[in-house]
Design a protein around this motif. Sequence first.
Motif, PDB file in Angstrom:
ATOM      1  N   ARG A  81      -3.864   7.328   6.527  1.00 13.72           N
ATOM      2  CA  ARG A  81      -3.388   6.217   5.689  1.00 13.72           C
ATOM      3  C   ARG A  81      -3.645   4.884   6.380  1.00 13.72           C
ATOM      4  O   ARG A  81      -4.124   3.927   5.758  1.00 13.72           O
ATOM      5  CB  ARG A  81      -1.891   6.374   5.409  1.00 13.72           C
ATOM      6  CG  ARG A  81      -1.543   7.331   4.284  1.00 13.72           C
ATOM      7  CD  ARG A  81      -0.029   7.479   4.170  1.00 13.72           C
ATOM      8  NE  ARG A  81       0.620   6.209   3.931  1.00 13.72           N
ATOM      9  CZ  ARG A  81       0.906   5.719   2.725  1.00 13.72           C
ATOM     10  NH1 ARG A  81       0.601   6.402   1.649  1.00 13.72           N
ATOM     11  NH2 ARG A  81       1.510   4.555   2.595  1.00 13.72           N
ATOM     12  N   ASN A  96      -6.244   1.877   5.202  1.00 15.66           N
ATOM     13  CA  ASN A  96      -5.773   0.509   5.005  1.00 15.66           C
ATOM     14  C   ASN A  96      -6.575  -0.468   5.856  1.00 15.66           C
ATOM     15  O   ASN A  96      -6.890  -1.577   5.419  1.00 15.66           O
ATOM     16  CB  ASN A  96      -4.285   0.418   5.344  1.00 15.66           C
ATOM     17  CG  ASN A  96      -3.664  -0.876   4.862  1.00 15.66           C
ATOM     18  OD1 ASN A  96      -3.875  -1.294   3.723  1.00 15.66           O
ATOM     19  ND2 ASN A  96      -2.906  -1.533   5.726  1.00 15.66           N
ATOM     20  N   SER A 102       7.851  -1.249  -7.429  1.00 15.19           N
ATOM     21  CA  SER A 102       6.640  -0.655  -6.863  1.00 15.19           C
ATOM     22  C   SER A 102       5.602  -1.747  -6.614  1.00 15.19           C
ATOM     23  O   SER A 102       5.373  -2.601  -7.483  1.00 15.19           O
ATOM     24  CB  SER A 102       6.050   0.406  -7.797  1.00 15.19           C
ATOM     25  OG  SER A 102       6.966   1.471  -7.991  1.00 15.19           O
ATOM     26  N   ASP A 103       4.962  -1.710  -5.445  1.00 13.25           N
ATOM     27  CA  ASP A 103       3.936  -2.689  -5.124  1.00 13.25           C
ATOM     28  C   ASP A 103       2.676  -2.414  -5.931  1.00 13.25           C
ATOM     29  O   ASP A 103       2.280  -1.261  -6.130  1.00 13.25           O
ATOM     30  CB  ASP A 103       3.599  -2.645  -3.630  1.00 13.25           C
ATOM     31  CG  ASP A 103       4.764  -3.113  -2.774  1.00 13.25           C
ATOM     32  OD1 ASP A 103       5.560  -3.938  -3.267  1.00 13.25           O
ATOM     33  OD2 ASP A 103       4.867  -2.669  -1.617  1.00 13.25           O
ATOM     34  N   ARG A 144      -1.212  -3.544  -5.703  1.00 15.00           N
ATOM     35  CA  ARG A 144      -2.229  -4.228  -4.899  1.00 15.00           C
ATOM     36  C   ARG A 144      -3.335  -4.713  -5.820  1.00 15.00           C
ATOM     37  O   ARG A 144      -4.010  -3.920  -6.486  1.00 15.00           O
ATOM     38  CB  ARG A 144      -2.799  -3.290  -3.842  1.00 15.00           C
ATOM     39  CG  ARG A 144      -3.784  -3.947  -2.882  1.00 15.00           C
ATOM     40  CD  ARG A 144      -4.309  -2.945  -1.880  1.00 15.00           C
ATOM     41  NE  ARG A 144      -5.060  -3.595  -0.812  1.00 15.00           N
ATOM     42  CZ  ARG A 144      -6.369  -3.837  -0.850  1.00 15.00           C
ATOM     43  NH1 ARG A 144      -7.071  -3.471  -1.923  1.00 15.00           N
ATOM     44  NH2 ARG A 144      -6.975  -4.422   0.153  1.00 15.00           N
ATOM     45  N   SER A 182      -6.759   2.136  -9.854  1.00 13.96           N
ATOM     46  CA  SER A 182      -6.439   3.435  -9.263  1.00 13.96           C
ATOM     47  C   SER A 182      -6.011   4.392 -10.376  1.00 13.96           C
ATOM     48  O   SER A 182      -5.528   3.952 -11.432  1.00 13.96           O
ATOM     49  CB  SER A 182      -5.327   3.285  -8.234  1.00 13.96           C
ATOM     50  OG  SER A 182      -4.117   2.876  -8.860  1.00 13.96           O
ATOM     51  N   LEU A 211      -8.055   4.001  -1.435  1.00  9.36           N
ATOM     52  CA  LEU A 211      -6.611   4.051  -1.668  1.00  9.36           C
ATOM     53  C   LEU A 211      -5.925   4.691  -0.478  1.00  9.36           C
ATOM     54  O   LEU A 211      -6.503   5.528   0.216  1.00  9.36           O
ATOM     55  CB  LEU A 211      -6.310   4.851  -2.944  1.00  9.36           C
ATOM     56  CG  LEU A 211      -6.979   4.358  -4.233  1.00  9.36           C
ATOM     57  CD1 LEU A 211      -6.787   5.372  -5.349  1.00  9.36           C
ATOM     58  CD2 LEU A 211      -6.413   3.000  -4.642  1.00  9.36           C
ATOM     59  N   GLY A 219      -2.876   6.212  -0.951  1.00  6.30           N
ATOM     60  CA  GLY A 219      -2.031   7.268  -1.486  1.00  6.30           C
ATOM     61  C   GLY A 219      -2.392   7.578  -2.918  1.00  6.30           C
ATOM     62  O   GLY A 219      -2.947   6.733  -3.642  1.00  6.30           O
ATOM     63  N   GLN A 274      -0.502   7.933  -5.425  1.00  5.54           N
ATOM     64  CA  GLN A 274       0.308   7.226  -6.417  1.00  5.54           C
ATOM     65  C   GLN A 274       0.262   5.710  -6.230  1.00  5.54           C
ATOM     66  O   GLN A 274       1.074   4.992  -6.808  1.00  5.54           O
ATOM     67  CB  GLN A 274       1.764   7.707  -6.340  1.00  5.54           C
ATOM     68  CG  GLN A 274       1.940   9.206  -6.500  1.00  5.54           C
ATOM     69  CD  GLN A 274       1.350   9.720  -7.791  1.00  5.54           C
ATOM     70  OE1 GLN A 274       1.659   9.215  -8.862  1.00  5.54           O
ATOM     71  NE2 GLN A 274       0.500  10.738  -7.702  1.00  5.54           N
ATOM     72  N   GLU A 275      -0.670   5.234  -5.417  1.00  2.45           N
ATOM     73  CA  GLU A 275      -0.766   3.792  -5.190  1.00  2.45           C
ATOM     74  C   GLU A 275      -1.248   3.086  -6.454  1.00  2.45           C
ATOM     75  O   GLU A 275      -2.150   3.557  -7.150  1.00  2.45           O
ATOM     76  CB  GLU A 275      -1.720   3.488  -4.040  1.00  2.45           C
ATOM     77  CG  GLU A 275      -1.777   2.002  -3.718  1.00  2.45           C
ATOM     78  CD  GLU A 275      -2.778   1.666  -2.626  1.00  2.45           C
ATOM     79  OE1 GLU A 275      -2.668   0.578  -2.043  1.00  2.45           O
ATOM     80  OE2 GLU A 275      -3.675   2.496  -2.369  1.00  2.45           O
ATOM     81  N   ALA A 300      -3.223   0.018  -7.721  1.00  2.00           N
ATOM     82  CA  ALA A 300      -4.184  -0.947  -7.180  1.00  2.00           C
ATOM     83  C   ALA A 300      -5.271  -1.225  -8.215  1.00  2.00           C
ATOM     84  O   ALA A 300      -5.559  -0.395  -9.077  1.00  2.00           O
ATOM     85  CB  ALA A 300      -4.804  -0.416  -5.883  1.00  2.00           C
ATOM     86  N   GLU A 347       5.587  11.185  -5.340  1.00  2.00           N
ATOM     87  CA  GLU A 347       5.842  10.044  -4.470  1.00  2.00           C
ATOM     88  C   GLU A 347       7.289  10.108  -4.046  1.00  2.00           C
ATOM     89  O   GLU A 347       8.185  10.236  -4.885  1.00  2.00           O
ATOM     90  CB  GLU A 347       5.539   8.732  -5.202  1.00  2.00           C
ATOM     91  CG  GLU A 347       5.707   7.496  -4.330  1.00  2.00           C
ATOM     92  CD  GLU A 347       5.341   6.225  -5.084  1.00  2.00           C
ATOM     93  OE1 GLU A 347       4.880   5.273  -4.440  1.00  2.00           O
ATOM     94  OE2 GLU A 347       5.528   6.196  -6.320  1.00  2.00           O
TER      95      GLU A 347
END
Length: 780
Positions: free
Chosen positions: A55, A59, A90-91, A93, A122, A154, A156, A158-159, A161, A280
Amino acid sequence: MNARQWSRDLGMGVRFAFTGGREGWVRMLLTAVGVGLGVALLLLTTAIPTALAVRDQRNQDRLDYTYGPHRPKAADTLVISDADSTFRGSDVRGRLVEPEGPRAPLAPGLTTYPAPGDMVVSPALKRLLGSADGKLLRERLPYRIVGTIAEPGLIGSQELAYYAGAKELAPRIDGWRTARITHFGPSQSSRQDGLDPVLILLVLVVFVVLLMPVAVFIATAVRFGGERRDRRLAALRLVGSDSRMTRRIAAGEALAGSLVGLVFGTVFFLLGRQLAGSVEVMGISVFPSYLDPSPALAALAAIAVPTAAVLVTLFALRGVVIEPLGVVRTARPARRRLWWRLLLPVGGLACLAPMIGQGRNNGSFNEYLVIGGVLLLLVGVTTLLPWIVEAVVARLGHGAPAWQLAVRRLQLSSGSAARMVNGIAVAVAGAIALQMLFAGVQGDYTKSTARDADRVQMQVNLSRGLPFGSAAQTFAATKGVREATALGSTELGDGRWSADKGPEHTVGLTVGTCAALRTVADLPSCRDGDVFAAKGGERDTDVDTLARPGRRLHLNTSDGTGGGPDVVWAVPHGLKQARVITGPDGVKESGVLMTPAAVSGRMSSALTGAVYLRLDESVPDVHEYVRNTAARIDPLADAMVWSSTELSHKFTSIRTGTSVGAICVLALIGASLLVSQLEQLRERRKLLSSLVAFGTRRRTLSMSVLWQTAIPIALGLLLASAVGLTLGTVLLKMVGATVGVDWASLLSMTGAGAAVVLTVTLLSLPPLVRMMRPEGLRTE
């Protein structure tokens, strides 16, 4: 005794396990399932460091800000803007991209950049935008979806983005949210700060606390079916085997169950790894490919589990006399000795004692002493609990029939009852210690933001040059917004601004309506067109130097790369005096204040606006409405929810990882306890049928099973609380923190342990009812 005889006897036990008929198969299956659950979590745990490393590498590979010198437009440049957001906690990106040449660097996970007005997203964001829950977010992202981001781009599964195509980004380059880059990844000058000693201590304790219950469960699982197995071993004595050979054969049966358990564990792990890609937990998600156990650690687990199965079985049979005509286990067993059980926790405290008071300023903690000390204290729980259960149940008095049945059963097999709750006790003890440690050091990783969250709930920072006054009116009309206050700001200096050198003397410039300026200063009187010199902040020297009528000052119009026109402003002769007060952002700073009518057009282009919002937080999704408005006004607007404090990211990551691990361990606890409970009920099937045949009510038997579980778990949780408080106190003294007990966390941890046991007991009642039938006495 040579290795050949050992291998022959162990092999015979393995054959007995596979050829022992239905009874042997059931016993081996129970053992294999119990061991398999433990092995699966062991493999998962050994894969966690690899997953975190992957991860982090993913990144790093997609970093798009190098903060280097100004770059001219070229065939290999890309202009990219940070458009991050948040949706319901939730973030998200987000990046706006504009390639400036055919060799522009391609972001990881993309095959080509989207055209202006299009975006690639994503998979998780695509699902969200296509659902009813994503309606508000869809309004914020007015782009057409033309593709998805591949896994390398990515961190993750569940990200959320996206990359959106844009144009005319170059004029927005500011060295902050928008930059021109030639590659993705960290710059040469970037470096990763290491963990301080206290955070390293947290990581060490977390891994020990999470792994110790797994080892306890595996040791318990290899002893499933112990009573029936021992009675069968008497038949081996009858046909000529001696006591040592018999024990080795029993160890071989346990070895067979552990080997099958390794296979089961591998299957469980592979299934769990696939499942991990679709869930998640605490904001953390991974791809299945991330969960790749270290080969060395996996090989160690493959060797350690069967070895532990053999050793635990031999250790368990040390006090059992197996004779040709039966097993001497119904006689009153010898009382357990206490002195050697106390040596383990005392030894653990001795390992940790040298580091008391060390804090974070006296070097790193000795990792071997930390691991050894915590292990000994937690192992002490497993050794003390059987003695405590035996001592307590021996003194329990008379009561209802259900109580008497439960107490008598515990008096005859207190060791089995203690083994069943050992894992719970160890997990709770470790969790209490961790909660104390986290609570004790949290203040060191929490800093005040100086923001008054009661005064302002959100702040929206706009791009330079945007009309922040009209933006405030738009925000004021947004659903859930009670009040919007807009202020523009830049700096004034006694010389021209450039990227590498600024003026010798500077002062802040704040622009806003009279009502807005009154949130940062106490104004004697105000009308549009007034200019004030506000004093009373932390620094007044430059205000006295620069804010003199007739003096010519230069506005900071630099975009961070050396560009920007030279805008000069002359201090007016009608300058008024004011006293500053604490502003909406929690800062009390002297400077020059101007109303909109006093600002020229060239000056307006140099101002960066910020809108401070008071919200009606009873309105559902009020933060999302504000973010949507911000995105309509400025796609690069930065909308922040205010809080009075903020936690260190590294500390938060460790605590989040601990919570994820604790959830996995609790799930294992429940599954293992259920298997253990079903195994014990299966061994007592004929006894239960006999009691029912003689007229015992099923309700009485059900209550006796509940009491048999409640008494050991109550004793186990009391012991776990004592050990957890002791370990937590020692750890807090080690880091130099004030010793305190988070009673809410302590009660929640013990309550979670009790809830798991209660749930398992309730799930075991339907099989219990089926076993309580007179037909269970039938023998073939």
